[in-house]
Design a protein around this motif. Structure first.
Motif, PDB file in Angstrom:
ATOM      1  N   SER A  99       1.240   9.088  -8.521  1.00  9.55           N
ATOM      2  CA  SER A  99      -0.039   8.645  -7.953  1.00  9.55           C
ATOM      3  C   SER A  99      -1.202   9.549  -8.328  1.00  9.55           C
ATOM      4  CB  SER A  99       0.069   8.550  -6.423  1.00  9.55           C
ATOM      5  OG  SER A  99       0.974   7.537  -6.035  1.00  9.55           O
ATOM      6  N   HIS A 159       2.742   1.486  -4.598  1.00  5.36           N
ATOM      7  CA  HIS A 159       3.829   0.672  -5.167  1.00  5.36           C
ATOM      8  C   HIS A 159       3.697  -0.771  -4.707  1.00  5.36           C
ATOM      9  CE1 HIS A 159       6.129   3.707  -7.217  1.00  5.36           C
ATOM     10  NE2 HIS A 159       6.247   4.457  -6.133  1.00  5.36           N
ATOM     11  N   HIS A 174       2.703   2.503 -11.744  1.00 10.35           N
ATOM     12  CA  HIS A 174       3.075   1.638 -10.620  1.00 10.35           C
ATOM     13  C   HIS A 174       3.305   0.203 -11.098  1.00 10.35           C
ATOM     14  CE1 HIS A 174       0.597   4.808  -8.519  1.00 10.35           C
ATOM     15  NE2 HIS A 174       1.672   4.810  -7.752  1.00 10.35           N
ATOM     16  N   THR A 188      10.464   6.319  -2.376  1.00 13.84           N
ATOM     17  CA  THR A 188       9.282   7.130  -2.653  1.00 13.84           C
ATOM     18  C   THR A 188       9.067   8.207  -1.605  1.00 13.84           C
ATOM     19  OG1 THR A 188       6.927   7.078  -3.211  1.00 13.84           O
ATOM     20  CG2 THR A 188       7.660   5.557  -1.478  1.00 13.84           C
ATOM     21  N   PRO A 233      -3.438   1.156  -7.802  1.00 14.14           N
ATOM     22  CA  PRO A 233      -2.239   1.479  -8.578  1.00 14.14           C
ATOM     23  C   PRO A 233      -2.576   1.639 -10.053  1.00 14.14           C
ATOM     24  CG  PRO A 233      -2.205  -0.815  -7.836  1.00 14.14           C
ATOM     25  CD  PRO A 233      -3.344  -0.151  -7.133  1.00 14.14           C
TER      26      PRO A 233
END
Length: 230
Positions: A14, A95, A70, A88, A66
């Motif tokens: 991320s 996601h 992702h 995660t 995302p």
């Protein structure tokens, strides 16, 4: 029969969506000690500080989008003929925003609130304070529905079941420093699974993997997914 894939994701996936990791300079984490904002003891000492910190993180995550990594995992889940499960460590919802459905949030989510009195859960407002009431019992005991250091991660029984059945295990954007997630590669390998690490740079546990791919998640993850689906 297609192989079952279990994918562990960490903060590194991320980061390119603008969400900082523990190690980023100048981000939210760099302004506070982990002991003050990510432990039950820190919350007990100064709930106002902790709520302010997580309200900022919640708003930051809500504004994030995302990235290609992702989206690549969402594509893998949609097109792989077998089962794909994402576990995660991240508390953002990127996601799901990319289209993934089989996601287990072992550290909770910023979008959730938890009552420390009755364990009721509800969608968190953008900002919470020590006086935010629980909608079920009305006690002013709301806390972020995230797992802090020293607490037991969520979904562990389900995660261990998936690891007992996995045939391909991947870790993406993880540091290999936070347990029990750092032990998942050994758990998967003990079941005979092939293991692969995709991360920006070598982690604490890189040597435990059969294969390693280093680079930005937005580059190495789509390439890996393309190879799998090729």
């Amino acid at each position: 029969m297609a192989r079952k894939i279990v994918i562990l994701t960490g903060a590194g996936i991320s980061a390119e969506s603008g969400l900082g990791t523990f190690r980023d300079e100048g981000g939210l984490w760099s302004q506070h000690r982990i002991e003050d904002v990510a432990t039950p003891e820190g919350f007990a000492r100064n709930p106002t500080l902790v709520h302010r910190f997580y309200s900022a993180r919640r708003q930051q995550a809500a504004a994030a989008h995302p990235n290609a990594a992702h989206h690549a995992l969402a594509r893998l889940e949609a097109e792989w003929p077998g089962e794909v499960v994402i576990v995660t460590q991240n508390v953002d919802g990127l996601h799901e925003a990319a289209g993934s459905r089989a996601v287990l949030h072992m550290h909770g989510t910023l979008a959730g609130a938890l009552c420390a009195t009755c364990d009721h859960r509800w969608p968190a407002p953008p900002e919470m304070t020590p006086t935010t009431p629980c909608p079920a019992c009305h006690a002013p005991r709301a806390r972020p529905d995230v797992v802090w250091f020293g607490e037991i991660p969520y979904h562990m029984e389900e995660i261990l079941t998936h690891l007992s059945e996995v045939e391909l295990f991947a870790a993406i954007g993880t540091s290999g420093q936070v347990y029990p997630a750092a032990s998942f590669v050994q758990e998967a390998a003990s079941q005979g699974a092939e293991t692969v690490e995709l991360t920006l740079e070598r982690s604490e546990i890189s040597r435990a993997f059969d294969h390693r791919h280093f680079g930005p998640a937005t580059e190495v993850v789509p390439r890996w997914v393309e190879t799998l689906l090729g």
